[in-house]
Design an enzyme around this catalytic site. Structure first.
Site, PDB file in Angstrom:
ATOM      1  N   GLU A 204     -29.345 -57.148  -1.478  1.00 20.24           N
ATOM      2  CA  GLU A 204     -28.526 -56.927  -0.278  1.00 20.24           C
ATOM      3  C   GLU A 204     -28.493 -58.178   0.620  1.00 20.24           C
ATOM      4  O   GLU A 204     -29.515 -58.789   0.883  1.00 20.24           O
ATOM      5  CB  GLU A 204     -29.074 -55.739   0.525  1.00 20.24           C
ATOM      6  CG  GLU A 204     -29.038 -54.408  -0.219  1.00 20.24           C
ATOM      7  CD  GLU A 204     -27.623 -53.899  -0.484  1.00 20.24           C
ATOM      8  OE1 GLU A 204     -26.665 -54.436   0.100  1.00 20.24           O
ATOM      9  OE2 GLU A 204     -27.479 -52.967  -1.296  1.00 20.24           O
TER      10      GLU A 204
ATOM     11  N   ARG B 192     -24.903 -39.353   5.200  1.00 21.80           N
ATOM     12  CA  ARG B 192     -24.033 -38.482   4.390  1.00 21.80           C
ATOM     13  C   ARG B 192     -24.722 -37.146   4.132  1.00 21.80           C
ATOM     14  O   ARG B 192     -24.086 -36.099   4.103  1.00 21.80           O
ATOM     15  CB  ARG B 192     -23.772 -39.243   3.069  1.00 21.80           C
ATOM     16  CG  ARG B 192     -23.013 -38.533   1.991  1.00 21.80           C
ATOM     17  CD  ARG B 192     -22.806 -39.474   0.787  1.00 21.80           C
ATOM     18  NE  ARG B 192     -24.059 -39.996   0.231  1.00 21.80           N
ATOM     19  CZ  ARG B 192     -24.807 -39.362  -0.675  1.00 21.80           C
ATOM     20  NH1 ARG B 192     -24.446 -38.182  -1.137  1.00 21.80           N
ATOM     21  NH2 ARG B 192     -25.922 -39.914  -1.148  1.00 21.80           N
TER      22      ARG B 192
ATOM     23  N   CYS C 131     -31.907 -46.510   3.513  1.00 24.57           N
ATOM     24  CA  CYS C 131     -32.163 -47.863   2.997  1.00 24.57           C
ATOM     25  C   CYS C 131     -31.701 -48.915   3.985  1.00 24.57           C
ATOM     26  O   CYS C 131     -32.436 -49.867   4.288  1.00 24.57           O
ATOM     27  CB  CYS C 131     -31.472 -48.067   1.652  1.00 24.57           C
ATOM     28  SG  CYS C 131     -32.295 -47.158   0.335  1.00 24.57           S
TER      29      CYS C 131
ATOM     30  N   HIS D 100     -31.376 -52.917  -4.035  1.00 22.26           N
ATOM     31  CA  HIS D 100     -30.983 -51.581  -4.492  1.00 22.26           C
ATOM     32  C   HIS D 100     -31.012 -51.541  -6.017  1.00 22.26           C
ATOM     33  O   HIS D 100     -30.601 -52.500  -6.680  1.00 22.26           O
ATOM     34  CB  HIS D 100     -29.565 -51.243  -4.012  1.00 22.26           C
ATOM     35  CG  HIS D 100     -29.538 -50.362  -2.805  1.00 22.26           C
ATOM     36  ND1 HIS D 100     -28.874 -50.700  -1.646  1.00 22.26           N
ATOM     37  CD2 HIS D 100     -30.078 -49.124  -2.566  1.00 22.26           C
ATOM     38  CE1 HIS D 100     -29.023 -49.718  -0.751  1.00 22.26           C
ATOM     39  NE2 HIS D 100     -29.739 -48.758  -1.287  1.00 22.26           N
TER      40      HIS D 100
HETATM   41  N1  PCA Z   1     -31.960 -44.787  -1.395  1.00 20.28           N
HETATM   42  C1  PCA Z   1     -31.352 -44.314  -0.178  1.00 20.28           C
HETATM   43  C2  PCA Z   1     -32.500 -43.991   0.738  1.00 20.28           C
HETATM   44  C3  PCA Z   1     -33.704 -43.931  -0.131  1.00 20.28           C
HETATM   45  C4  PCA Z   1     -33.301 -44.540  -1.391  1.00 20.28           C
HETATM   46  O1  PCA Z   1     -34.053 -44.804  -2.344  1.00 20.28           O
HETATM   47  C5  PCA Z   1     -30.311 -45.265   0.411  1.00 20.28           C
HETATM   48  O2  PCA Z   1     -29.680 -46.035  -0.347  1.00 20.28           O
HETATM   49  O3  PCA Z   1     -30.111 -45.267   1.627  1.00 20.28           O
END
Ligand code: PCA
Length: 218
Positions: free
Chosen positions: A78, A88, A141, A165
């Site tokens: 990111e 959401r 996240c 991610h």
């Molecule tokens: N993914 C979520 C929150 C926790 C996770 O592992 C997100 O992308 O916000």
């Protein structure tokens, strides 16, 4: 160098979170850096405070938080965290902030302070797909990414931070639509390891283009 690497607990009805599963598979040392692993809750108010507890406890040089982005096909690094919570679905404590700032006195956004492009290039050079993402979403996240960069800017000067991610692990695809992408946990962990290797070996930010790939779903 000490790198604190966190992964979230499962959320949204999933039995596992590939982020923490892959973090657990990392070696304890990467290119000479000590890797400290921590699980954090998928809860807006608790998640980043747990990371701050880890910062106080371990005094790391770098924090890398890792989360699941179901629907992405590979690991994405990111670029930016934004000052917005807009959930959401409710988090694991039932909190569902809508259209709220994360920190009223924080900047609109903070860029990651880890070498995002160089990390993407290093993962790719080992034969694994990887790309930059320009949105970490507006769920927990992004909340963690933004708040850790906010803490680094306000309180823990010199601390570097960023967010990765990861896609669904293969076992999570069972019973989902056949077009849903995923990766093996082994390849997710390998991607994380190459990304962290760039940080551990003091990799400078690369200037060349690393376009292609994806990074909008999370
Ligand atoms: N993914 C979520 C929150 C926790 C996770 O592992 C997100 O992308 O916000």
């Amino acid at each position: 160098m000490k790198i604190l690497v966190t992964g979230f607990d499962p959320f949204g009805g999933e039995k596992v979170n590939p982020a923490f599963e892959a973090v657990k598979m990392l070696p304890d040392k990467i290119a000479g850096a000590e890797i400290i692993k921590m699980e954090i809750p998928t809860v807006f108010s608790k998640s980043w405070r747990a990371v701050e507890d880890g910062i106080r406890k371990y005094d790391p040089d770098v924090v890398v938080n890792v989360g699941q982005a179901g629907g992405r096909a590979h690991v994405t690094i990111e670029q930016v965290g934004i000052n917005l919570a807009d959930a959401r679905i409710p988090d694991n404590d039932g909190e569902q902030p809508l259209n709220q700032p994360l920190q009223p006195d924080g900047d609109t956004a903070y860029f990651a302070t880890i070498p995002v492009r160089a990390m993407v290039q290093n993962v790719r050079s080992h034969g694994l797909p990887c790309s930059i993402s320009y949105t970490a979403g507006t769920y927990v996240c992004n909340c963690v990414m933004y708040n850790v960069l906010y803490l680094a800017a306000k309180k823990y000067h010199g601390l570097k931070a960023g967010f990765i991610h990861v896609p669904y692990a293969m076992e999570q695809l069972i019973g989902k639509d056949a077009s849903t992408p995923g990766m093996s946990l082994r390849d997710i962990a390998a991607s994380l390891e190459y990304a962290l290797e760039t940080i551990a070996s003091g990799g400078e930010e690369a200037m060349g283009p690393v376009h292609g790939g994806q990074g909008t779903i999370c």
